[in-house]
Write an enzyme that holds these catalytic residues in place. Structure first.
Site, PDB file in Angstrom:
ATOM      1  N   LYS A  55      40.531 -45.129  19.744  1.00 26.73           N
ATOM      2  CA  LYS A  55      40.045 -44.454  18.536  1.00 26.73           C
ATOM      3  C   LYS A  55      40.041 -45.418  17.353  1.00 26.73           C
ATOM      4  O   LYS A  55      39.087 -45.468  16.575  1.00 26.73           O
ATOM      5  CB  LYS A  55      40.933 -43.243  18.203  1.00 26.73           C
ATOM      6  CG  LYS A  55      40.721 -42.060  19.129  1.00 26.73           C
ATOM      7  CD  LYS A  55      41.811 -41.014  18.932  1.00 26.73           C
ATOM      8  CE  LYS A  55      41.716 -39.924  19.986  1.00 26.73           C
ATOM      9  NZ  LYS A  55      42.881 -39.014  19.996  1.00 26.73           N
ATOM     10  N   GLN A  99      48.515 -37.111  17.119  1.00 27.53           N
ATOM     11  CA  GLN A  99      48.233 -37.246  18.554  1.00 27.53           C
ATOM     12  C   GLN A  99      49.172 -36.355  19.375  1.00 27.53           C
ATOM     13  O   GLN A  99      50.392 -36.406  19.204  1.00 27.53           O
ATOM     14  CB  GLN A  99      48.395 -38.727  18.959  1.00 27.53           C
ATOM     15  CG  GLN A  99      48.072 -39.013  20.409  1.00 27.53           C
ATOM     16  CD  GLN A  99      46.587 -38.837  20.748  1.00 27.53           C
ATOM     17  OE1 GLN A  99      45.718 -39.269  19.998  1.00 27.53           O
ATOM     18  NE2 GLN A  99      46.306 -38.190  21.866  1.00 27.53           N
ATOM     19  N   ASP A 122      40.766 -32.929  13.743  1.00 30.00           N
ATOM     20  CA  ASP A 122      40.832 -32.397  15.110  1.00 30.00           C
ATOM     21  C   ASP A 122      40.417 -30.925  15.138  1.00 30.00           C
ATOM     22  O   ASP A 122      40.119 -30.382  16.197  1.00 30.00           O
ATOM     23  CB  ASP A 122      42.276 -32.505  15.635  1.00 30.00           C
ATOM     24  CG  ASP A 122      42.434 -33.571  16.697  1.00 30.00           C
ATOM     25  OD1 ASP A 122      41.412 -34.006  17.264  1.00 30.00           O
ATOM     26  OD2 ASP A 122      43.585 -33.957  16.983  1.00 30.00           O
TER      27      ASP A 122
END
Ligand code: NDP
Length: 297
Positions: A55, A99, A122
């Site tokens: 990422k 994460q 997200d």
């Protein structure tokens, strides 16, 4: 019926990253703003480290700023929430990604819901989940957003199509079903308690699968000509290379390709789109903070 068309997620993701790179440069020129993505990693899960590295690399390649915060496994919930609060108030950061998975000692929901809604790239917070559920503008989870992009590219207008979503997780199945509904599909959500799953799947002009079961969906479960989006990622022993593992989806690809109209491969289908959409959401957050409408992709 011939072989299905392959939906090339790698190429689609590369095209989106090109657009993002152009739009990042435009924002720098017009507003002197560089979109910034902060990734928070707690502990040392090897798979998470690989995702985070990939990422960060793609973020920088698009001209955005990438910030990595790696905290030890023993980090307290209080310290994690303090870092998230700091990032919420940092003007250089437009997107924050915590994460998953997080260590057991940390309340995952509390951490996710502590991210400011406008930085929740997200789209996992209750705020953005709720807005998506009522059809309002929201930060949408990256995997479903990527799947919708592939579906529109393949089918154009989705109005009135029968869509079957197999899997009802909060991060994939439910938001995907909300997006299909928002696109005016007739949506069925199937899960592990669904009776006669094969018949339910055969209803779908669109069949989206996210269960984590290798080769669950057989060729004769698919409506001839349907568009199949295989989100599943499963590692199974390779038949031609003993001792090695290979990646497969939730759909028995060799069978499905003979029946479907179009299908995503695994790997090279949905996976690359997920990261491209994370970058897209970060760009969108920076655009909206600058008072501009989000990019139309
Ligand atoms: P979850 O385990 O959270 O959810 C799985 C869902 O599938 C559940 O709703 C479950 O039903 C349903 N399910 C499981 N087994 C069956 C079955 N035999 N028949 C019907 N339904 C079943 O997984 P996620 O949604 O997080 O992920 C699903 C898959 O997608 C995984 O393989 C994951 O690796 C992959 N993934 C891929 C991404 C990408 O970028 N390509 C991103 C995110 C996920 P129930 O609710 O009844 O238990």
């Amino acid at each position: 019926m011939g072989d299905a068309a392959l939906i090339d997620g790698k190429a689609a993701a590369a095209a989106i990253r090109d657009r993002i790179t152009t739009d990042v440069a435009a924002l720098k020129t017009s507003h002197s703003v560089t979109p910034g993505l902060a990734v928070v990693l707690v502990g040392e899960d090897p798979a998470s480290e690989i995702y985070v590295r990939s990422k960060a690399k793609q973020t920088v390649a698009c001209g955005m700023a990438s910030f990595k915060h790696q905290l030890p496994e023993t980090t307290s919930q209080e310290d994690l929430l303090a870092l998230i609060d700091e990032l919420n108030h940092d003007d250089a950061i437009h997107g924050i990604l915590v994460q998953l998975p997080l260590p057991d000692a940390i309340d995952k929901h509390l951490a996710i819901n502590s991210v400011a809604p406008e930085k929740d790239v997200d789209g996992f917070s209750i705020f953005n989940t709720g807005r998506l559920a009522v059809g309002a503008a929201a930060m949408v989870p990256c995997t479903p957003l990527g799947c919708m992009s592939l579906l529109r590219q393949t089918l154009g207008d989705l109005t009135g199509l029968e869509a079957v979503m197999v899997g009802q997780s909060n991060i994939v199945g439910k938001p995907m079903a909300s997006l299909l509904l928002k696109a005016d599909c007739t949506v069925t959500i199937a899960h592990s308690h669904t009776r006669d799953l094969s018949s339910v799947c055969r209803r779908g002009d669109i069949l989206v699968v996210a269960t984590g079961n290798a080769n669950l969906i057989r060729g004769d479960w698919i409506k001839p000509g349907a568009t199949v989006i295989d989100i599943g990622i499963n590692r199974i022993p390779s038949p031609d290379n003993p001792g090695k593992m290979r990646l497969v989806g939730d759909v028995a690809f060799e069978e499905a390709i003979k029946v479907a109209g179009a299908i995503t491969p695994v790997p090279g289908g949905v996976g690359p789109m997920t990261v491209a959409m994370l970058l897209r959401n970060t760009l969108a957050a920076a655009y909206m903070k600058a008072g501009l409408p989000p990019p139309p992709y």
